[in-house]
Motif scaffolding. Structure first.
Motif, PDB file in Angstrom:
ATOM      1  N   LEU A   1       0.866  -1.186   0.000  1.00  0.00           N
ATOM      2  CA  LEU A   1       0.000   0.000   0.000  1.00  0.00           C
ATOM      3  C   LEU A   1       0.898   1.228   0.000  1.00  0.00           C
ATOM      4  O   LEU A   1       1.778   1.371   0.845  1.00  0.00           O
ATOM      5  CB  LEU A   1      -0.910   0.023   1.227  1.00  0.00           C
ATOM      6  CG  LEU A   1      -1.758   1.294   1.390  1.00  0.00           C
ATOM      7  CD1 LEU A   1      -2.765   1.436   0.250  1.00  0.00           C
ATOM      8  CD2 LEU A   1      -2.487   1.291   2.732  1.00  0.00           C
ATOM      9  N   GLU A   2       0.657   2.132  -0.986  1.00  0.00           N
ATOM     10  CA  GLU A   2       1.458   3.347  -1.105  1.00  0.00           C
ATOM     11  C   GLU A   2       0.553   4.565  -1.241  1.00  0.00           C
ATOM     12  O   GLU A   2      -0.609   4.446  -1.637  1.00  0.00           O
ATOM     13  CB  GLU A   2       2.368   3.249  -2.335  1.00  0.00           C
ATOM     14  CG  GLU A   2       3.334   2.070  -2.305  1.00  0.00           C
ATOM     15  CD  GLU A   2       4.018   1.854  -3.645  1.00  0.00           C
ATOM     16  OE1 GLU A   2       5.230   2.120  -3.738  1.00  0.00           O
ATOM     17  OE2 GLU A   2       3.310   1.436  -4.583  1.00  0.00           O
TER      18      GLU A   2
ATOM     19  N   LYS B   1       5.012   6.775  -1.650  1.00  0.00           N
ATOM     20  CA  LYS B   1       5.542   6.508  -0.302  1.00  0.00           C
ATOM     21  C   LYS B   1       4.881   5.254   0.251  1.00  0.00           C
ATOM     22  O   LYS B   1       3.660   5.164   0.320  1.00  0.00           O
ATOM     23  CB  LYS B   1       5.270   7.699   0.611  1.00  0.00           C
ATOM     24  CG  LYS B   1       5.787   7.506   2.042  1.00  0.00           C
ATOM     25  CD  LYS B   1       5.497   8.732   2.894  1.00  0.00           C
ATOM     26  CE  LYS B   1       6.000   8.528   4.320  1.00  0.00           C
ATOM     27  NZ  LYS B   1       5.694   9.727   5.168  1.00  0.00           N
ATOM     28  N   LEU B   2       5.695   4.306   0.668  1.00  0.00           N
ATOM     29  CA  LEU B   2       5.175   3.046   1.189  1.00  0.00           C
ATOM     30  C   LEU B   2       4.486   3.253   2.536  1.00  0.00           C
ATOM     31  O   LEU B   2       5.046   3.847   3.453  1.00  0.00           O
ATOM     32  CB  LEU B   2       6.316   2.036   1.353  1.00  0.00           C
ATOM     33  CG  LEU B   2       5.905   0.641   1.843  1.00  0.00           C
ATOM     34  CD1 LEU B   2       5.051  -0.069   0.801  1.00  0.00           C
ATOM     35  CD2 LEU B   2       7.146  -0.195   2.178  1.00  0.00           C
TER      36      LEU B   2
ATOM     37  N   GLY C   1      -6.119  11.874  -0.412  1.00  0.00           N
ATOM     38  CA  GLY C   1      -5.030  11.786  -1.374  1.00  0.00           C
ATOM     39  C   GLY C   1      -5.191  10.596  -2.310  1.00  0.00           C
ATOM     40  O   GLY C   1      -6.239   9.947  -2.359  1.00  0.00           O
ATOM     41  N   ILE C   2      -4.125  10.319  -3.063  1.00  0.00           N
ATOM     42  CA  ILE C   2      -4.103   9.232  -4.028  1.00  0.00           C
ATOM     43  C   ILE C   2      -3.404   8.030  -3.397  1.00  0.00           C
ATOM     44  O   ILE C   2      -2.293   8.148  -2.881  1.00  0.00           O
ATOM     45  CB  ILE C   2      -3.364   9.623  -5.321  1.00  0.00           C
ATOM     46  CG1 ILE C   2      -3.910  10.945  -5.876  1.00  0.00           C
ATOM     47  CG2 ILE C   2      -3.475   8.507  -6.357  1.00  0.00           C
ATOM     48  CD1 ILE C   2      -5.342  10.884  -6.327  1.00  0.00           C
ATOM     49  N   TYR C   3      -4.057   6.875  -3.460  1.00  0.00           N
ATOM     50  CA  TYR C   3      -3.506   5.642  -2.882  1.00  0.00           C
ATOM     51  C   TYR C   3      -3.339   4.597  -3.987  1.00  0.00           C
ATOM     52  O   TYR C   3      -4.044   4.617  -5.004  1.00  0.00           O
ATOM     53  CB  TYR C   3      -4.430   5.099  -1.794  1.00  0.00           C
ATOM     54  CG  TYR C   3      -4.448   5.940  -0.533  1.00  0.00           C
ATOM     55  CD1 TYR C   3      -3.698   5.573   0.586  1.00  0.00           C
ATOM     56  CD2 TYR C   3      -5.215   7.100  -0.470  1.00  0.00           C
ATOM     57  CE1 TYR C   3      -3.716   6.340   1.749  1.00  0.00           C
ATOM     58  CE2 TYR C   3      -5.229   7.886   0.681  1.00  0.00           C
ATOM     59  CZ  TYR C   3      -4.485   7.495   1.783  1.00  0.00           C
ATOM     60  OH  TYR C   3      -4.496   8.262   2.934  1.00  0.00           O
ATOM     61  N   GLN C   4      -2.407   3.689  -3.755  1.00  0.00           N
ATOM     62  CA  GLN C   4      -2.146   2.613  -4.706  1.00  0.00           C
ATOM     63  C   GLN C   4      -1.915   1.302  -3.955  1.00  0.00           C
ATOM     64  O   GLN C   4      -1.075   1.238  -3.056  1.00  0.00           O
ATOM     65  CB  GLN C   4      -0.914   2.946  -5.554  1.00  0.00           C
ATOM     66  CG  GLN C   4      -0.483   1.835  -6.497  1.00  0.00           C
ATOM     67  CD  GLN C   4       0.674   2.251  -7.394  1.00  0.00           C
ATOM     68  OE1 GLN C   4       0.463   2.572  -8.558  1.00  0.00           O
ATOM     69  NE2 GLN C   4       1.885   2.273  -6.860  1.00  0.00           N
TER      70      GLN C   4
ATOM     71  N   PHE D   1      -6.486   4.672  -6.531  1.00  0.00           N
ATOM     72  CA  PHE D   1      -7.785   5.278  -6.212  1.00  0.00           C
ATOM     73  C   PHE D   1      -7.572   6.521  -5.358  1.00  0.00           C
ATOM     74  O   PHE D   1      -6.504   6.721  -4.770  1.00  0.00           O
ATOM     75  CB  PHE D   1      -8.695   4.274  -5.492  1.00  0.00           C
ATOM     76  CG  PHE D   1      -8.142   3.737  -4.199  1.00  0.00           C
ATOM     77  CD1 PHE D   1      -8.517   4.293  -2.977  1.00  0.00           C
ATOM     78  CD2 PHE D   1      -7.250   2.665  -4.195  1.00  0.00           C
ATOM     79  CE1 PHE D   1      -8.026   3.793  -1.784  1.00  0.00           C
ATOM     80  CE2 PHE D   1      -6.752   2.150  -3.013  1.00  0.00           C
ATOM     81  CZ  PHE D   1      -7.135   2.719  -1.799  1.00  0.00           C
ATOM     82  N   GLU D   2      -8.593   7.349  -5.299  1.00  0.00           N
ATOM     83  CA  GLU D   2      -8.502   8.620  -4.579  1.00  0.00           C
ATOM     84  C   GLU D   2      -9.448   8.637  -3.383  1.00  0.00           C
ATOM     85  O   GLU D   2     -10.594   8.225  -3.475  1.00  0.00           O
ATOM     86  CB  GLU D   2      -8.830   9.796  -5.495  1.00  0.00           C
ATOM     87  CG  GLU D   2      -8.694  11.151  -4.812  1.00  0.00           C
ATOM     88  CD  GLU D   2      -8.816  12.325  -5.766  1.00  0.00           C
ATOM     89  OE1 GLU D   2      -8.560  13.467  -5.336  1.00  0.00           O
ATOM     90  OE2 GLU D   2      -9.170  12.109  -6.947  1.00  0.00           O
TER      91      GLU D   2
END
Length: 336
Positions: free
Chosen positions: A236-237, A258-259, A284-287, A308-309
């Motif tokens: 997850l970043e 950022k991890l 914010g934006i997550y990945q 996703f946001e």
């Protein structure tokens, strides 16, 4: 003092034919309101019950247009099924019943389970039209739709149980029957069940809200095997550049991500904790990235990343972002 409604496994099994679901909900109770119970039921159904449990629940329903089996494991569920199909049966003719029988068989042959639909108040022509439309879906899409329909049915049946228990206990705080009657009109069953917090004024929710799990979670289902996907590495970043956003068509530097945390899916396909337990999730934006190439070396995807946001208005919400995976396709959705 607020009354608590206690439901046993037998009653939960009448709402949803998954034994896993019934056990989990019986352990999670008692509940002070119908709305609280629906939130817990949605979380359990979508995030704790596995593929086999979904199929078990589907198999508890008779085909549309047919009477439940006398050997049904829940007589209450069988009785409810009959009532839920009453409009369809009342509007059926010999011709439409025959057509319904043929399409039920065709649907089961393609997807491997009974056609599931929130049938209450719907006519046979309506149901037939919907079945023909959904028959065109890919199996993975239809599997998700069937799960959503099951949750709608669970909500309706749960309202009946709560109404009966509330009457017996002389409580007056459960007044959601009219809302449940409109459940078929909901745009998104998955993301809507835990919306109770939105009805509380923002100032009050900020004072009383406490999370019971990390705000972002995931799980992986191997649709090709029909089972949870264990042993998949998950990252997850967050996007860590305040001056820009990740844009479509641009190669974004990995230094901007950022991890937050990493884990590996367990035997149920669920990842461990990917981030700290915080009440307010940073917008914010997550990945979320999955090491699918290591899990399935012969597959098409070396890895899968889902971006996703989270908006400022959503910082108190929970984001469950599952991965439904096969060697040559994948899908996801916003869970709760």
């Amino acid at each position: 003092m607020e009354s608590l409604i206690v439901l046993g496994e037998k009653e939960w099994l009448a709402c949803c034919g998954s034994v896993k679901f019934a056990k989990e909900m019986a352990s999670a109770g008692p509940f002070s309101s119908y709305q609280e119970a629906v939130g817990a039921a949605s979380e359990t159904w979508f995030n704790k019950v596995d593929v086999n449990g979904w199929l078990e629940a589907f198999s508890a329903h008779p085909q549309i247009g047919e009477s439940p089996s006398k050997a049904h494991k829940s007589p209450t569920s069988a009785q409810w099924s009959k009532g839920e199909q009453s409009t369809a049966l009342a509007t059926a003719t010999d011709t439409t019943l025959q057509e319904l029988y043929e399409w039920n068989a065709r649907y089961r042959q393609k997807f491997g389970f009974v056609f599931l639909i929130f049938a209450s108040g719907r006519s046979t022509p309506e149901i037939l039209a919907e079945m023909k439309r959904r028959y065109q879906n890919r199996p993975i899409v239809e599997f998700e739709l069937a799960a959503k329909e099951q949750m709608k049915i669970t909500e309706l049946r749960l309202s009946k149980l709560f109404s009966a228990n509330a009457t017996a206990a002389s409580t007056t705080n459960i007044q959601y029957a009219s809302d449940v009657a409109k459940v078929g009109d909901r745009v998104s069953c998955i993301s809507g069940h835990l919306g109770a917090a939105k009805e509380i004024p923002a100032e009050k929710s900020a004072e009383t809200f406490t999370r019971t799990r990390p705000p972002i979670t995931t799980h992986v289902l191997d649709i090709a095997r029909g089972s949870p996907a264990a042993g998949i590495e998950v990252l997850l970043e967050t996007w860590d550049n305040n001056q820009s956003r990740p844009l479509f068509g641009q190669m974004d530097s990995s230094r901007n991500w950022k991890l937050q945390g990493s884990s590996t899916t367990d035997k149920d396909g669920r990842s461990g904790q990917l981030m700290k337990m915080v009440d307010n999730l940073n917008p914010g934006i997550y990945q979320i990235s999955f090491n699918t190439g290591k899990y399935n070396p012969a597959g098409f995807f070396p890895y899968v990343s889902i971006v996703f946001e989270v908006r400022d208005s959503q910082k108190l919400e929970h984001f469950h972002v599952p991965l439904l995976l096969s060697p040559f396709s994948f899908s996801t959705y916003r869970g709760s």
